[in-house]
Design a protein around this motif. Structure first.
Motif: not given
Ligand code: URA
Length: 431
Positions: A168-173, A182-192, A210-212
């Protein structure tokens, strides 16, 4: 998995500002990971989420579904507690390098799964790969053994961890949907969360590099991630930190390793030391070791000992000379006065254009490339003194790097001294 849903129905729900049900979320993440939902359908759903948002419970379920798409690591049988840090990415952000061995020296194990850089922000693995012999890829068993013996690991996340996020991250890019909170938060936190750390400290960057870019959005991202972590039983805290000005005095790969080693040796730039210690204190408190002062472990050399052991355990030689760029170009101060500002984005773009970063995932990076700045906001400068040293193996890159720096710094008359240099590095804390 049930098949009571189809992609068009899920997209339509979000397009029409509806709330996705648990079973819609579980189905779409699983079907996308298996290839049963096409990239163009997931792109449409990601754009609908970016435009219409998600409620907290939708984000939590989306995160859980991404975790369930792969393996979940478990470090609970280690002899010490675990803590990790995640940064949303910045310029000159080498903090992971001194931080992981420092926290390990304080008795808390650090299982740090890191990434490579994309765009103007650097990647921790790219920096470490400039150390001769060092390898980023470890098996789960090697990671576990190193955590037990050395206490700290910085390595690449294996393919088995949250595979739904990788896709999904490659697709969003490539579909302009990275910026959805919601997509950034779930992306980071799913991995952590899948990584299995007991405590987590998030360094959410705010500012031009920064991103933000603005504080309100950074705070919203921080609050969303902290809530996700807590719901998953991970002790989670976020610090909002300044990324309007780059961190330290270097942005690149080998030059950032050298700066990190200075910090481990008890020196280094004040802002890098301050942020490393602030994050270490949060990690230690989260892991129940708030009684240990990490400053002592920098001063007595024990953090350096762990660094050397950590590099050696992954095949690297911590005492080997680091690669040096073949070419350099010095930019001097055009006038005398006080450096009033130094823009993180300008410096990050310059380092990237010099070859320290990559434009596409497959591109190589240059170990020696980057930017060294010789003054920080608030410092007095004299006309003709070196302000920046640009480093690269390919001198044809200098012109574009110089163009990025243009307008990226400001020298004010001496009289303005009192008005500059008052940077607040630690902006806020969310728990
Ligand atoms: N880092 C990530 O791992 N996912 C994002 O969506 C943004 C930054």
């Amino acid at each position: 998995m049930t098949s009571q849903h189809d992609a068009v129905e899920v997209i339509t729900t979000k397009r029409d500002r509806g709330t996705l049900s648990d079973s819609q979320i579980d189905w779409v993440i699983d079907a996308y990971t298996r290839g049963a939902v096409a990239d163009e359908q997931m792109s449409a759903l990601a754009m609908a989420i970016l435009l219409n948002g998600m409620e907290r419970h939708e984000i939590a379920r989306w995160t859980a579904a991404m975790i369930a798409s792969g393996e979940r690591m478990d470090f609970s049988s280690l002899s010490r507690p675990t803590a990790d840090k995640h940064s949303t990415g910045g310029v000159g952000d080498k903090i992971t390098l001194p931080l992981a061995p420092l926290v390990a020296a304080c008795g808390v194990a650090v299982p740090q799964l890191s990434g490579r850089g994309l765009g103007h922000t650097g990647g921790t693995l790219d920096k470490l790969e400039s150390i001769p012999g060092w390898r980023a890829t470890l098996s789960n068993d090697e990671m576990f053994a190193q955590l037990e013996e050395v206490g700290a690991v910085i390595c690449a996340a294996g393919d088995g961890l949250a595979p739904a996020d990788k896709k999904l991250y490659a697709l969003r890019d490539v579909t302009a949907t990275v910026e959805a909170i919601p997509l950034i938060a779930s992306s980071i936190m799913s991995k952590k969360i899948a990584e299995g750390t007991g405590a987590l400290v998030l360094d959410v960057k705010v500012g031009s590099g920064a991103f933000m870019k603005d504080q309100a959005r950074a705070r919203e991202l921080a609050e969303t991630m902290v809530a996700l972590g807590k719901d998953a039983g991970v002790h989670t805290v976020a610090l909002l930190t300044d990324m309007g000005t780059p961190l330290g005095l270097t942005a690149g790969n080998a030059i950032e390793v050298a700066e990190s080693v200075e910090v481990l040796a008890g020196g280094g730039p004040g802002d890098v030391v301050e942020l490393t210690l602030a994050l270490a204190r949060e990690m230690l408190a989260g892991a129940g070791r708030g009684d240990v002062d990490p400053a002592d472990k920098l001063a007595d050399g024990s953090a350096m000992d762990v660094w050397k052991a950590m590099i050696r355990a992954q095949g690297g030689d911590p005492d080997a000379a680091l690669p040096v760029a073949r070419e350099s170009h010095v930019v001097t101060a055009p006038t005398s006065g006080v450096l009033a500002s130094l823009d993180a984005m300008a410096v990050g773009m310059a380092a990237w254009r010099l070859g320290a970063g990559r434009a596409r995932k497959e591109d190589p990076v240059q170990a020696g490339a980057g930017v060294v700045w010789h003054a920080r906001p608030g410092d007095e400068v004299r006309a003709g003194q070196p302000l920046f040293t640009l480093l690269t193996d390919e001198p044809e890159r200098f012109d574009r790097a110089l163009a990025s720096l243009e307008g990226g710094y400001e020298i004010a008359a001496d009289a303005a001294r009192g008005d500059v240099g008052g940077r607040t590095l630690l902006i806020d804390r969310v728990d």
